[in-house]
Scaffold this active site. Structure first.
Site, PDB file in Angstrom:
ATOM      1  N   LYS A   1       0.873  -1.170   0.000  1.00 43.09           N
ATOM      2  CA  LYS A   1       0.000   0.000   0.000  1.00 43.09           C
ATOM      3  C   LYS A   1       0.913   1.224   0.000  1.00 43.09           C
ATOM      4  O   LYS A   1       1.694   1.418   0.934  1.00 43.09           O
ATOM      5  CB  LYS A   1      -0.910   0.011   1.220  1.00 43.09           C
ATOM      6  CG  LYS A   1      -1.790   1.246   1.301  1.00 43.09           C
ATOM      7  CD  LYS A   1      -2.556   1.301   2.614  1.00 43.09           C
ATOM      8  CE  LYS A   1      -3.236   2.651   2.777  1.00 43.09           C
ATOM      9  NZ  LYS A   1      -3.850   2.827   4.114  1.00 43.09           N
TER      10      LYS A   1
ATOM     11  N   GLY B   1      -8.393   8.773   9.998  1.00 44.09           N
ATOM     12  CA  GLY B   1      -8.706   8.823  11.423  1.00 44.09           C
ATOM     13  C   GLY B   1      -9.804   9.776  11.837  1.00 44.09           C
ATOM     14  O   GLY B   1     -10.142   9.849  13.021  1.00 44.09           O
TER      15      GLY B   1
ATOM     16  N   ALA C   1      -9.714   5.194   4.373  1.00 39.57           N
ATOM     17  CA  ALA C   1      -9.535   6.326   5.281  1.00 39.57           C
ATOM     18  C   ALA C   1     -10.815   7.131   5.473  1.00 39.57           C
ATOM     19  O   ALA C   1     -11.565   7.376   4.527  1.00 39.57           O
ATOM     20  CB  ALA C   1      -8.422   7.268   4.817  1.00 39.57           C
ATOM     21  N   GLY C   2     -11.030   7.524   6.720  1.00 29.40           N
ATOM     22  CA  GLY C   2     -12.112   8.434   7.061  1.00 29.40           C
ATOM     23  C   GLY C   2     -13.435   7.782   7.394  1.00 29.40           C
ATOM     24  O   GLY C   2     -14.359   8.448   7.862  1.00 29.40           O
TER      25      GLY C   2
ATOM     26  N   ASN D   1      -9.346   1.047   9.816  1.00 27.94           N
ATOM     27  CA  ASN D   1      -8.465   0.837  10.950  1.00 27.94           C
ATOM     28  C   ASN D   1      -9.043   1.516  12.183  1.00 27.94           C
ATOM     29  O   ASN D   1      -9.598   0.878  13.077  1.00 27.94           O
ATOM     30  CB  ASN D   1      -7.058   1.323  10.657  1.00 27.94           C
ATOM     31  CG  ASN D   1      -6.033   0.872  11.701  1.00 27.94           C
ATOM     32  OD1 ASN D   1      -4.840   0.972  11.512  1.00 27.94           O
ATOM     33  ND2 ASN D   1      -6.475   0.358  12.836  1.00 27.94           N
ATOM     34  N   THR D   2      -8.961   2.848  12.229  1.00 26.19           N
ATOM     35  CA  THR D   2      -9.328   3.586  13.436  1.00 26.19           C
ATOM     36  C   THR D   2     -10.743   3.294  13.911  1.00 26.19           C
ATOM     37  O   THR D   2     -10.989   3.140  15.110  1.00 26.19           O
ATOM     38  CB  THR D   2      -9.164   5.098  13.199  1.00 26.19           C
ATOM     39  OG1 THR D   2      -7.844   5.361  12.712  1.00 26.19           O
ATOM     40  CG2 THR D   2      -9.379   5.875  14.484  1.00 26.19           C
TER      41      THR D   2
END
Length: 265
Positions: free
Chosen positions: A100, A161, A188-189, A210-211
């Protein structure tokens, strides 16, 4: 993409959820999240693995025990040269050509540096890597990334995040329509399962999280919720969602509807 299983670089994946491995409160919570999500791909950062504090080797052994495909990333790199060097090291450490590619332009938004990203993707593709570029919804950059060797694109939904979801759904939908045959992964986001479902309803092929899972009160439970939302969103897309209308449309046909004289009943 055509309906069916997700295929990237010739590898067929049963799950459309890719999961990050950072920020979890404990190894057990990470294991539970991976299990409940059904993911087959876990991302991880080389920088953590080379931190030299002893914890890295323990973490690496734990990741190997999960029996998933690894997707190392170049998180934290701010130049193409740095990303290329990190990718080469990752290939040696993790024995995979998957990478990535992240090249960050701004510390506040962690927005991708599209110029450096294209440069890094071209060089890494030439060196035999199978690249997963973290990008924006910019169509011009997307075309250059594909020309540079990428076979999959990973546009952000919002800054990393933030949990804000799909900040620019119009641009994401445009990108999906513009590249109908390219695997597209929202990366993301994403903050809630409903965000992931919305992206899948648009026709996106997968979600990288992830987050939103790692920082949840119960990561394994949240991972399962995301898995269900992604599955539901994909099914809705394949079922062909109805178009929005400006005016009401009765769900019960009026033709043949009986009319009663209530006063004489």
């Amino acid at each position: 993409m055509p309906d069916g299983a997700l295929k990237v670089y010739g590898v067929e994946l049963g799950s459309r959820l890719l999961l990050g491995s950072a920020l979890y409160p404990s190894p057990d919570s990470l294991s539970g999240a991976v299990k409940n999500s059904g993911t087959e791909v876990v991302t991880l950062s080389l920088r953590r693995e080379t931190s030299g504090d002893g914890a890295a080797s323990t973490f690496w052994e734990h990741i190997k025990s999960l029996n998933v495909r690894l997707l190392p990333n170049t998180a934290g790199c701010r130049t193409a040269k740095e990303a290329i060097t990190t990718a080469l090291m990752a290939r040696e450490v993790f024995s995979t050509n998957w990478i990535k590619v992240e090249v960050i332009a701004n510390d506040d938004t962690l927005q991708p540096d599209l110029f450096g990203l294209v440069e890094a993707v071209r060089e890494l593709s030439d060196q035999g890597f199978q690249v997963f570029p973290y990008t924006t919804e910019d169509l011009g950059a997307a075309e250059r990334l594909l020309s540079a060797g990428a076979e999959v694109l990973m546009p952000w939904g919002a800054p990393i995040g933030t949990g804000r979801g799909l900040m620019n759904p119009y641009a994401l939908m445009t990108m999906r329509n513009y590249f109908p045959e390219v695997p597209l992964v929202v990366d993301a986001g994403i903050g809630k399962p409903s965000h992931a479902a919305a992206a899948m309803e648009m026709g996106y092929d997968a979600i990288l999280l992830n987050t939103a899972v790692a920082r949840a009160g119960n990561p394994p439970l949240m991972a399962g919720a995301f898995a269900k939302a992604i599955e539901a969103g994909r099914a809705a897309h394949e079922a062909l969602i109805i178009e929005e209308r400006d005016m009401a449309s009765p769900s019960t046909p009026q033709a043949g509807t009986p009319f009663f004289d209530l006063e004489n009943l």
